[in-house]
Write a protein that holds these residues in place. Sequence first.
Motif, PDB file in Angstrom:
ATOM      1  N   VAL A  58      32.407  52.537  44.993  1.00 17.24           N
ATOM      2  CA  VAL A  58      31.084  53.121  45.220  1.00 17.24           C
ATOM      3  C   VAL A  58      30.127  52.171  45.926  1.00 17.24           C
ATOM      4  N   GLY A  59      30.510  50.926  46.090  1.00 13.81           N
ATOM      5  CA  GLY A  59      29.580  50.004  46.751  1.00 13.81           C
ATOM      6  C   GLY A  59      30.338  48.897  47.443  1.00 13.81           C
TER       7      GLY A  59
ATOM      8  N   GLN B  36      21.308  50.625  40.600  1.00 13.36           N
ATOM      9  CA  GLN B  36      20.426  51.776  40.646  1.00 13.36           C
ATOM     10  C   GLN B  36      21.171  53.005  41.126  1.00 13.36           C
ATOM     11  N   ALA B  37      21.894  52.808  42.224  1.00 10.44           N
ATOM     12  CA  ALA B  37      22.516  53.953  42.878  1.00 10.44           C
ATOM     13  C   ALA B  37      23.702  54.480  42.079  1.00 10.44           C
ATOM     14  N   ASN B  38      24.310  53.631  41.255  1.00  8.86           N
ATOM     15  CA  ASN B  38      25.539  54.033  40.570  1.00  8.86           C
ATOM     16  C   ASN B  38      25.483  53.708  39.081  1.00  8.86           C
ATOM     17  N   PRO B  39      24.883  54.567  38.318  1.00  4.44           N
ATOM     18  CA  PRO B  39      24.722  54.279  36.883  1.00  4.44           C
ATOM     19  C   PRO B  39      26.071  54.103  36.174  1.00  4.44           C
TER      20      PRO B  39
ATOM     21  N   HIS C 179      17.593  57.500  43.308  1.00  2.59           N
ATOM     22  CA  HIS C 179      17.428  56.296  42.503  1.00  2.59           C
ATOM     23  C   HIS C 179      16.325  55.399  43.018  1.00  2.59           C
TER      24      HIS C 179
ATOM     25  N   LEU D  11      20.982  50.226  48.784  1.00  6.14           N
ATOM     26  CA  LEU D  11      20.926  51.368  47.879  1.00  6.14           C
ATOM     27  C   LEU D  11      21.693  52.551  48.457  1.00  6.14           C
TER      28      LEU D  11
ATOM     29  N   ASN E  76      24.105  52.262  50.331  1.00  9.23           N
ATOM     30  CA  ASN E  76      25.467  51.790  50.552  1.00  9.23           C
ATOM     31  C   ASN E  76      25.930  52.013  51.985  1.00  9.23           C
TER      32      ASN E  76
END
Lengths: 311, 504, 326, 326
Positions: free
Chosen positions: A168-169, A189-192, C37, C290, C292
């Motif tokens: 995911v990142g 933040q983007a991927n809890p 987010h 953020l 990505n």
Amino acid sequence: QEKTLACEPGETYVMNVMVMGHPYWVPVFEGFKQAADAMGCEAVFSGTPDYDITKQIASFEQDLVTNPKGILLHPMQADPFIDPINRAIEAGVSVTTFAADSPKSKRTAYVTSDNLAEAKFAAEEIVKVVGDSAEYAVLENPGQSNHDLRVTALIAYMEKNYPNMKLVGRQATNQDPNAAFTAVSAMLQANPDLAALWIPESGSAEGAVSAVKAAGDTLMIIHADISPTTLEEIKAGNIHMALNPNQGIQGFVGFMNTFLGAHSDVIDPFNDYKVSGFNPMQIPFVDNGFAVITKDNADSFVLEQYMAGRN
Amino acid sequence: MTPPLLQLSDIHKSFGAIKALRGAQLELRAGEIHALMGENGAGKSTLMNIIDGILQPSSGEIRIDGQRVQIDGPATAQRLGIGLVHQEIALCADISVAENIFMARTAQTKRPLMDSADLVARARAVLAPLAEIDPRLPAGRLSISQQQLVEIAKALTLDCRILILDEPTAALTELEAQKLFTILRGLAARGIGIIYISHRMAEIFANCDRVTVMRDGQHIRTDEVADLTPSDVVNAMVGRKLDTLYPPKMNGERGAEILRVQGLTDRRYQDVSFTLHKGEILGIGGLIGAGRSEIARGVTRLEGAAKGRVWLNGQEVVLRDYADCIARGIVYLSEDRKGDGIFLDMPIAANVSALNLRQVAGRFGVIDSGAETAQAQSIGETLRLKAGSMGHRVASLSGGNQQKVALAKLLAVKPRVIFLDEPTRGVDVGAKAEIHAILRGLAESGVGIAVISSEMPELIGLCDRVMVVSEGRLTGELSGPDITEAKIMTLAAPGALAASRNQN
Amino acid sequence: METQRQTFLSRLFGARETGLVLIILALFLIMTFASPHFLTWTNMRAMTMAFSVEAIVVVGMTILLISGGIDLSVGSVTALAMVVAGLLFLNGMDPWLASLIAILVCAGVGAIMGFFVTYVGLHHFIVSLAAMVIARGLCLLGTGGRPLGLFELPENFKWIGIGSIGVIPVAIIIFVLFVAVFDFLLRRTTAFRLVYYTGSNEKAAAYSGIRTKRVIFLTTVLCSTLCGVAGIIYMARFGSAQPTFGVGMELNVIAAAVIGGASLSGGKGTILGAILGAILLSLVSSSLALLNVSVYWQDIIRGSILLAAVTFDHYLVKRQAMGGRA
Amino acid sequence: METQRQTFLSRLFGARETGLVLIILALFLIMTFASPHFLTWTNMRAMTMAFSVEAIVVVGMTILLISGGIDLSVGSVTALAMVVAGLLFLNGMDPWLASLIAILVCAGVGAIMGFFVTYVGLHHFIVSLAAMVIARGLCLLGTGGRPLGLFELPENFKWIGIGSIGVIPVAIIIFVLFVAVFDFLLRRTTAFRLVYYTGSNEKAAAYSGIRTKRVIFLTTVLCSTLCGVAGIIYMARFGSAQPTFGVGMELNVIAAAVIGGASLSGGKGTILGAILGAILLSLVSSSLALLNVSVYWQDIIRGSILLAAVTFDHYLVKRQAMGGRA
Ligand SMILES: Nc1ncnc2c1ncn2[C@@H]1O[C@H](COP(=O)(O)OP(=O)(O)OP(=O)(O)O)[C@@H](O)[C@H]1O
Ligand SMILES: Nc1ncnc2c1ncn2[C@@H]1O[C@H](COP(=O)(O)OP(=O)(O)OP(=O)(O)O)[C@@H](O)[C@H]1O
Ligand SMILES: [Mg+2]
Ligand SMILES: [Mg+2]
């Protein structure tokens, strides 16, 4: 002449690297020196303080001016060193590469830890801890081949063997803790549901762990190489594990290969070296292995303690 | 007997091998306006810089009230009550006029906080008797003459006993000069000693008490102004007699039309039309800010986007930019030599050749430095340029000599039309006469010449015809015996246009 | 209506800064839609933390730029502060005292640079380049190239790097404090006005009796001192001292100041503007992370946004300047 | 006697460069005694090769600095040339044609920068910073961050990087040629004189009928183009194209020019001086490497020598300037 494995008086071997001030080289050169001492040889550490290939080539060529018997080389880039290495070999200097290779050159051997093995180990460890259908992310340092390999190999391995693992990142933080801090903060933040993080070097790992702590999150961090801070974080349980190349053996075996390349008259292998004109001491690849650092064995990896009392 | 307010004796100063001062002396009494005169490069500014502590003398002594003093910088000079208006304008361009004026105060103040409103109010009060300038504007937005006024205002706010003005009126018209002298008279009456440097003879004789003349860094004479005639002073300055200050005017009819400008209009001037003729020198008169400079820069495409038509030798031409103008032989001498007239850090020779390098270049555009030096040398000689060598930086020259370099730069291209904006700003009488003679010669040889000047005698003495600008419009044209101070002033006064319309 | 809004913003931020505020607001708006987010407290907090320490260096650099100077050594000097304080701490000194000494060492580096610039007469660029190399060398020498692990730093010290007062991180509070104080000083006090005068026209300032050499000397020292402060906060945050920290920081910091209106030729710039510049740069980086965005595209996008923002700001400022004359 | 010698050197190198020549000679002398390996052909060759290609970039930067500009993107643009030429070659294009196209691409980057500087009116610093980031991004994007192996380049192409004419490497011959040609152009031709006028006082230049925007635009393009040339020679030398090549090159290059007498505010500098600056920097690095000085001391010594050399040169130039007026 008697065939023994020992140096003549004054016989010198050089270890040449880029970014000489980097602590990674310290235990490597220590291993190099230990081997040199055992053989009665002189060991010299050289290279360039900068991240600059022209300067490293110049320093390599300047090493040649001092007539060493052999050079253990960490070539900053593969192809630019083909010509300098071949010229050195022609001049009768034994050249072995380590930690980074110049495969198309005539160097006699390449000593390294297997980045693919590290990546595979890390992938398996991640799956073992967070399961085989979870979210993970990586930090990277594009342009530096061993770091690059560690990351791309892990991603490829996951895709092939654990298709439910979701990347995911993927952020370039280039060994800068501050950049890693920013990147990891944003990732969280983007991927809890982010569960694991693979980092190919220790500088970014320091920033990553402080971002995770600042966010009050918990997350499995696994990284390659080691620094005092990440070591402490491993002890404190904030970093799951680190994979550290076996630097001492890298240096020791590196010396041995260089030395053998220079003393190849003692070797008479079962092959065509006599007609082809190659140095009989030819090894495409030597794996020096890596250590797995966890809470339990972290105390053995304090560089300060290791270096205390040595020069 | 009380000692003089300021006494300089046997001052020496060299820059490398150049001896700028060789035993200069000066005595200033309280309450007098003391003129200091000398040719360009005589050492006047150098001497003043020594008094202000900007330069240190090689030897010699300075006494104030009979006390020997050591002045190591402007801050010390201020403490001793010395204020100096420099020949070269030095303002902080991005900073407001008000802050510029009170910069020295801010430097000394014990108060921790700025009070902008108060500063603006006080700046307004100081400026009021001199000119209308908005103290909140950044200084860089002002015209060069307005900046000069700000420099003067700056010195007036200093709480000083010795006030030095180094060519303060070089870029000012008589009107502002008169206002300045009214203020100076008031200051002198309060016991302040004033040193006044100028090349304008009339000013000196009308307003000063005593005069000191310098030549080649040495003291020549000091006398009461009343005891002297202008030609005595000139004689002392240049060491020879000057026959005439101005060349003879055009005799007979003017020649063919060289340049015609019609309906030139831009933001700050409207509908300007005029012509230049062979053999004739056109003067452009007006008050500060009337728009004279802008008109010249509009014709030559240096500024703004003026609308209007231009004919050169009877052919209508479209001028795209200034490079175009130069290609056609139309050139402009800027009033702001330091800002856009010269390259201070470059050699004199390279300055002179800047407008047309091809003249000093051989094949393939290779510069022949011998030819370049020779060109600068020969033009420099006709302008009486005082310089060590043509290879020296212009920055090492005195102000007047820098002006000559700026002028030499234009003359080097053998132009067909020249707009000269304050051409003799800061130039001494001798060289001025030389320049005027050159201009007259050029006019006779068929070069169109327009001279903008704030110095009334120059307009009257040099020009065959004078057109007057007021608030961005031509208000009239005078020629022959009609060119008098009074008539020019009437046309230049604000509201002159309305007045003339009413008459018709 | 629109004019009124502009005037309100202008009054709040000063004419020069309005453009940047608008650009930042626009990016904010875009990001709020682009990522759910983005507009969360944690993300804001993380984003602010990301630039809050470097912003202290930006303050120092801006003041130095206004005075007409420049400092390439900020990154190394920041690292030097970490290393000196770290070494002293490891040798048993109280961390607060160690930090104070480290900051003084940085000030000393600034003083040496200032000496060469003002009294010898060399250019800031070359002097600070030499200082950059030497300070980095000192970091290497002190640590043998190895990061110092300072895990043992007492909690009350680490607090300045990672602690919070209420929900607000201490590092952010320190940042706001520094910015507010120096913005006020630079805008309102007579002492700091002299910095503008000196940078705008050194000769004119000297003629007015300002001791310009002293001003330049002091701004040089101030910049290095603030690097020292930043280094200490970084040390507290990361719990380590890295001899290689801050490589390339100088360009980032100068860029922030220049985006915020400072000029490399001196006399111009404000703290608020420079900080907005730093926020803009950081905001772009954080947003790309953020979202990505692919590593290979990030640089291209970052550079383009920078260029676009500066161009937009330029036109805005130009229009305002025009309007101002009317 | 001493005066005579000075005059001889001054005549040979121009007054400004004499100081640097003396410093370099002194270092040479010291090194000859310090190391038996120093004054050998191989060492001289290695040392010259180390800066000969970068020197071409120094030429471009110096001209740009004289015109009043600055370019931070030189490192990335050099890398971009390698990457573009390398990719085209790998896709089957003739390497010479590929190189020409790559150089044109670099010129294009310069033209875009020039556009933003002259027609939009932004500062060189910020524009070239954006270009630096974008060009680096393009390099990464084109290669996926991995160096391109160009081992298959034909020998006649590699010759420009590693070949020799007699005992002299081709790269060194190219370097001497570029320096000689541009030094001549800049000293003697009308076209390049305009660069000095523009940098010395842009307004006065405009008031002399010089199209200053065009001059600035063209010097910007020239600098990027020379980066392109350097990139191609590097590619031929290394037999590879490295997307991360040249990080930090800008500081080194600007430092060389400034040591050689160029000024960041424009109007000053010579090619010869800048090259001597580059030689000095390179000589110091090479000497430290040859003497095998501990890496932890190298930076400190390097920085100190830099500072000492510039200080010495400064005093020498000042003294000459005094005498020179005679
Ligand atoms: N910084 C300097 N370097 C070298 N020579 C200088 C310098 N300043 C002044 N000079 C020289 O000193 C002499 C005196 O110059 P100064 O400026 O005092 O003349 P001045 O009387 O004020 O002339 P002007 O009427 O033109 O202003 C000139 O020959 C000038 O070239
Ligand atoms: N409202 C304004 N906006 C912009 N500039 C102004 C304004 N008012 C005055 N100025 C400045 O004042 C100057 C006055 O014009 P100009 O210089 O052409 O007048 P001048 O008749 O030559 O008088 P001077 O002796 O001042 O040169 C302009 O150059 C301009 O810079
Ligand atoms: Mg003077
Ligand atoms: Mg005017």
